[in-house]
Motif scaffolding. Structure first.
Motif, PDB file in Angstrom:
ATOM      1  N   TYR A  50       1.583  83.419 -33.981  1.00 23.04           N
ATOM      2  CA  TYR A  50       0.359  84.212 -33.745  1.00 23.04           C
ATOM      3  C   TYR A  50      -0.713  83.330 -33.104  1.00 23.04           C
ATOM      4  O   TYR A  50      -1.010  82.210 -33.350  1.00 23.04           O
ATOM      5  CB  TYR A  50      -0.140  84.934 -34.939  1.00 23.04           C
ATOM      6  CG  TYR A  50       0.723  85.783 -35.613  1.00 23.04           C
ATOM      7  CD1 TYR A  50       1.454  85.480 -36.385  1.00 23.04           C
ATOM      8  CD2 TYR A  50       0.928  87.003 -35.123  1.00 23.04           C
ATOM      9  CE1 TYR A  50       2.631  86.287 -37.091  1.00 23.04           C
ATOM     10  CE2 TYR A  50       1.745  88.141 -35.515  1.00 23.04           C
ATOM     11  CZ  TYR A  50       2.512  87.578 -36.642  1.00 23.04           C
ATOM     12  OH  TYR A  50       3.432  88.665 -37.083  1.00 23.04           O
ATOM     13  N   ASP A  51      -1.493  84.080 -32.332  1.00 24.29           N
ATOM     14  CA  ASP A  51      -2.679  83.140 -31.591  1.00 24.29           C
ATOM     15  C   ASP A  51      -3.776  82.987 -32.613  1.00 24.29           C
ATOM     16  O   ASP A  51      -4.647  82.496 -32.797  1.00 24.29           O
ATOM     17  CB  ASP A  51      -3.083  84.124 -30.393  1.00 24.29           C
ATOM     18  CG  ASP A  51      -2.045  83.895 -29.314  1.00 24.29           C
ATOM     19  OD1 ASP A  51      -1.664  84.906 -28.698  1.00 24.29           O
ATOM     20  OD2 ASP A  51      -1.361  82.731 -29.071  1.00 24.29           O
ATOM     21  N   PHE A  52      -3.990  84.371 -33.340  1.00 31.06           N
ATOM     22  CA  PHE A  52      -5.057  84.818 -34.441  1.00 31.06           C
ATOM     23  C   PHE A  52      -4.435  85.293 -35.535  1.00 31.06           C
ATOM     24  O   PHE A  52      -3.592  86.243 -35.510  1.00 31.06           O
ATOM     25  CB  PHE A  52      -5.980  85.843 -33.659  1.00 31.06           C
ATOM     26  CG  PHE A  52      -7.053  85.103 -32.526  1.00 31.06           C
ATOM     27  CD1 PHE A  52      -6.390  85.278 -31.127  1.00 31.06           C
ATOM     28  CD2 PHE A  52      -8.180  84.515 -32.966  1.00 31.06           C
ATOM     29  CE1 PHE A  52      -7.347  84.637 -30.319  1.00 31.06           C
ATOM     30  CE2 PHE A  52      -8.910  83.929 -32.012  1.00 31.06           C
ATOM     31  CZ  PHE A  52      -8.548  84.023 -30.683  1.00 31.06           C
ATOM     32  N   ALA A  60     -14.893  89.978 -29.308  1.00 30.59           N
ATOM     33  CA  ALA A  60     -13.543  89.379 -28.987  1.00 30.59           C
ATOM     34  C   ALA A  60     -13.796  88.149 -27.845  1.00 30.59           C
ATOM     35  O   ALA A  60     -13.188  87.289 -28.164  1.00 30.59           O
ATOM     36  CB  ALA A  60     -12.434  90.436 -28.600  1.00 30.59           C
ATOM     37  N   LEU A  98      -0.409  93.733 -32.406  1.00 27.84           N
ATOM     38  CA  LEU A  98      -1.179  93.701 -33.648  1.00 27.84           C
ATOM     39  C   LEU A  98      -0.413  93.910 -35.125  1.00 27.84           C
ATOM     40  O   LEU A  98       0.327  94.872 -35.204  1.00 27.84           O
ATOM     41  CB  LEU A  98      -2.129  94.946 -33.628  1.00 27.84           C
ATOM     42  CG  LEU A  98      -3.302  95.049 -34.683  1.00 27.84           C
ATOM     43  CD1 LEU A  98      -4.264  93.693 -34.795  1.00 27.84           C
ATOM     44  CD2 LEU A  98      -4.081  96.223 -34.763  1.00 27.84           C
ATOM     45  N   LEU A 100      -8.851  91.778 -29.866  1.00 28.68           N
ATOM     46  CA  LEU A 100      -7.935  90.605 -29.292  1.00 28.68           C
ATOM     47  C   LEU A 100      -6.639  90.965 -29.003  1.00 28.68           C
ATOM     48  O   LEU A 100      -6.030  90.409 -28.214  1.00 28.68           O
ATOM     49  CB  LEU A 100      -7.968  89.735 -30.757  1.00 28.68           C
ATOM     50  CG  LEU A 100      -9.321  89.051 -31.156  1.00 28.68           C
ATOM     51  CD1 LEU A 100      -9.056  88.117 -32.194  1.00 28.68           C
ATOM     52  CD2 LEU A 100      -9.749  87.858 -29.894  1.00 28.68           C
ATOM     53  N   SER A 101      -5.911  91.963 -29.701  1.00 28.91           N
ATOM     54  CA  SER A 101      -4.404  92.061 -29.254  1.00 28.91           C
ATOM     55  C   SER A 101      -4.398  93.071 -28.152  1.00 28.91           C
ATOM     56  O   SER A 101      -3.726  92.740 -27.273  1.00 28.91           O
ATOM     57  CB  SER A 101      -3.950  92.918 -30.548  1.00 28.91           C
ATOM     58  OG  SER A 101      -4.478  94.248 -30.530  1.00 28.91           O
ATOM     59  N   TYR A 115      -3.523  88.908 -26.921  1.00 34.69           N
ATOM     60  CA  TYR A 115      -3.403  87.745 -28.117  1.00 34.69           C
ATOM     61  C   TYR A 115      -2.653  88.248 -29.129  1.00 34.69           C
ATOM     62  O   TYR A 115      -2.563  89.343 -29.413  1.00 34.69           O
ATOM     63  CB  TYR A 115      -4.570  87.191 -28.409  1.00 34.69           C
ATOM     64  CG  TYR A 115      -5.568  86.495 -27.388  1.00 34.69           C
ATOM     65  CD1 TYR A 115      -6.203  87.012 -26.564  1.00 34.69           C
ATOM     66  CD2 TYR A 115      -5.264  85.255 -27.127  1.00 34.69           C
ATOM     67  CE1 TYR A 115      -6.904  86.275 -25.762  1.00 34.69           C
ATOM     68  CE2 TYR A 115      -5.522  84.384 -26.064  1.00 34.69           C
ATOM     69  CZ  TYR A 115      -6.498  85.160 -25.315  1.00 34.69           C
ATOM     70  OH  TYR A 115      -7.098  84.417 -24.461  1.00 34.69           O
ATOM     71  N   GLN A 116      -1.637  87.489 -29.487  1.00 36.88           N
ATOM     72  CA  GLN A 116      -0.565  88.014 -30.396  1.00 36.88           C
ATOM     73  C   GLN A 116      -1.590  87.822 -31.905  1.00 36.88           C
ATOM     74  O   GLN A 116      -1.935  86.584 -32.297  1.00 36.88           O
ATOM     75  CB  GLN A 116       0.451  86.915 -30.795  1.00 36.88           C
ATOM     76  CG  GLN A 116       1.722  87.705 -31.358  1.00 36.88           C
ATOM     77  CD  GLN A 116       2.326  88.809 -30.714  1.00 36.88           C
ATOM     78  OE1 GLN A 116       2.333  88.966 -29.717  1.00 36.88           O
ATOM     79  NE2 GLN A 116       2.713  90.022 -31.603  1.00 36.88           N
ATOM     80  N   THR A 117      -1.833  88.970 -32.525  1.00 37.03           N
ATOM     81  CA  THR A 117      -2.747  88.888 -33.631  1.00 37.03           C
ATOM     82  C   THR A 117      -2.023  89.635 -35.087  1.00 37.03           C
ATOM     83  O   THR A 117      -1.337  90.505 -34.998  1.00 37.03           O
ATOM     84  CB  THR A 117      -3.698  89.744 -33.481  1.00 37.03           C
ATOM     85  OG1 THR A 117      -4.359  89.587 -32.075  1.00 37.03           O
ATOM     86  CG2 THR A 117      -4.950  89.888 -34.522  1.00 37.03           C
ATOM     87  N   THR A 147      -3.029  78.190 -33.742  1.00 41.20           N
ATOM     88  CA  THR A 147      -3.523  79.397 -34.503  1.00 41.20           C
ATOM     89  C   THR A 147      -4.817  79.175 -34.961  1.00 41.20           C
ATOM     90  O   THR A 147      -5.026  78.222 -35.655  1.00 41.20           O
ATOM     91  CB  THR A 147      -2.372  79.872 -35.246  1.00 41.20           C
ATOM     92  OG1 THR A 147      -0.913  79.558 -34.917  1.00 41.20           O
ATOM     93  CG2 THR A 147      -2.625  81.275 -35.662  1.00 41.20           C
ATOM     94  N   GLY A 199      -9.725  92.240 -34.591  1.00 35.99           N
ATOM     95  CA  GLY A 199      -7.983  91.989 -34.537  1.00 35.99           C
ATOM     96  C   GLY A 199      -7.694  92.916 -33.391  1.00 35.99           C
ATOM     97  O   GLY A 199      -6.846  92.399 -32.528  1.00 35.99           O
TER      98      GLY A 199
END
Ligand SMILES: Nc1ncnc2c1ncn2[C@@H]1O[C@H](COP(=O)(O)OP(=O)(O)OP(=O)(O)O)[C@@H](O)[C@H]1O
Ligand SMILES: Nc1ncnc2c1ncn2[C@@H]1O[C@H](COP(=O)(O)OP(=O)(O)OP(=O)(O)O)[C@@H](O)[C@H]1O
Ligand SMILES: [Mg+2]
Ligand SMILES: [Mg+2]
Lengths: 259, 259
Positions: A121-123, A250, A84, A27-28, A32-34, A2, A24
């Motif tokens: 989460y990734d971010f 991103a 998100l 990225l989602s 990506y899970q944010t 993460t 954010g």
């Protein structure tokens, strides 16, 4: 692993909240899970997503007061946008500063609360207030990297000196692993000499030039308009400068490790 | 009687520093003896006038630490402009917050230090940081009135609710005599729907509508450019929107008592 990103700059109004919400969301949107965490008592990330909470609801304030373990998962809100999520803030967060002054390990409260759920989460992007308070220090202790929005204006550029001094102190005393992802020029206006001058300085003056992202966030009224309708700009107007710039940011984030 | 004006709004980047420098300069240009006090650790009022001080120089930090009585007069800097004086800030002001936490009468330190010289001035304008810290509380305890710059943007408008709650508490607990001079719309852009919407809200929603100044500060790159050359906009480009708007604001200030 993460990536936990503090978005911070003591100078006010440089686009910290706009960056947390819009980077954010971008990225989602890329899958990506944010998770966004609002650590500003002004709760602008929360209100910017239309997620205002009342006194009774669980917010980041309860997590750093650590009233019960394992509350973090319950504080997470799903937003209208699939990948998100948000941990909201409420004005009572302003009280935490004084309440935590004498607490044991006061700077690690956020880290203790959120570490249990970090790997889902990734971010994780954390919004900070425009001050160097205990709340901001909590964020620096939790984050793995730091992203610095810098408005292309003289005061914001001058603020970098004090900010980098502070970062050195944080690395020595609080979190030696904190790395600087970079500086992102914001509110860029090609028509304005002052704005062009400051971008030139960011590109040429050490140590900023080695940290500066290629992506520049242009001054763009759609970003402000999107906050009025409580939507990230990438979900509000895909073709706008704001959506294009934050999508490019991103992409650069994904290709750029923290220095 | 000296008008002691706190320029404050927790929201960052709304034009607090720009207002202290440019309104102060416009008042001095009209012949009023004016003192600017920089109570922001970011020392932007100081740097915006090209008056940066080093660690050894006397600044507002020493006054609130009250190391010696009668230091205030020695801390006052004359600027290039005749009736415009400045008490500068330095980054060490950031430490005052923690250092004063246990001090007796900690919120009245600024008042104690500056009262002796107040009656030498017609106006004293005090810049504040974008947070509700002990430094800001010191300013509220010293001031006779409060001027609130409000950017014509959604977050800045939403910030007014929390700000007005805070002002009520300050009046009850710290300074019952503090009166609100008014709200001044800043960064107004006629071309932008969001900006027009927020100005309409300021004009129509209670209690803001009764406090709103007629003068609106337009978004104007000359204001930012003037900070790059360390001059108030009224002394940098007389005919610019920035100079015109701040001169109009000075005139309205003179005709408008605090409510
Ligand atoms: N690139 C941009 N172009 C135009 N407006 C923008 C841009 N980015 C942000 N804004 C707007 O400018 C204002 C300031 O941005 P924002 O509130 O995100 O800054 P901040 O650094 O979070 O402020 P604070 O220091 O108060 O937390 C907001 O009204 C926001 O909607
Ligand atoms: N009317 C205006 N038009 C255009 N730019 C402006 C205007 N007023 C201020 N600025 C510029 O916008 C930026 C933010 O203004 P300023 O620093 O005065 O706000 P502030 O409220 O003092 O910020 P902080 O919360 O960090 O103390 C500065 O770079 C300033 O030069
Ligand atoms: Mg913010
Ligand atoms: Mg300021």
């Amino acid at each position: 692993k993460t990536r936990i990103i503090a978005v911070a700059n003591e100078k006010g109004g440089v686009g910290k909240t706009a960056m947390v919400i819009n980077l954010g969301a971008a990225l989602s949107q890329k899958g990506y899970q944010t998770l966004l965490v609002d650590m500003d008592p002004q709760h602008n990330t929360t209100s910017g997503l239309g997620a205002e909470v009342d006194d009774a609801a669980l917010s980041v304030y309860h997590l750093i007061k650590a009233e019960q373990d394992g509350q973090a998962a319950a504080a997470v809100l799903k937003t209208k946008w699939e990948k998100l999520h948000l941990i909201p803030a409420h004005i009572d967060l302003a009280g935490a500063e004084i309440e935590l002054i004498d607490a044991e390990g006061r700077e690690n409260k956020l880290k203790q609360a959120l570490m249990p759920l970090a790997d889902q989460y990734d971010f994780i992007l954390v919004d900070t207030p425009p001050s160097l308070s205990l709340l901001t220090v909590n964020v620096f202790a939790f984050a793995t990297e730091l992203l610095v929005p810098c408005q292309t204006q003289p005061y914001a550029f001058r603020a970098l000196t004090d900010l980098f001094d502070t970062i050195d102190t944080v690395k020595e005393e609080i979190n030696p692993d904190l790395r600087i992802t970079g500086i992102v020029a914001t509110f860029f206006d090609q028509q304005t000499i002052v704005s062009r001058d400051i971008l030139e300085k960011l590109k040429s003056v050490a140590p900023y030039r080695d940290l500066l992202f290629k992506t520049v966030i242009r001054s763009n009224t759609t970003i402000a308009a999107s906050s009025a309708v409580c939507k990230p700009v990438v979900f509000y107007r895909r073709g706008s400068h704001g959506a294009v710039d934050y999508t490019a940011l991103a992409e650069e984030m994904l290709n750029r490790p923290a220095l």
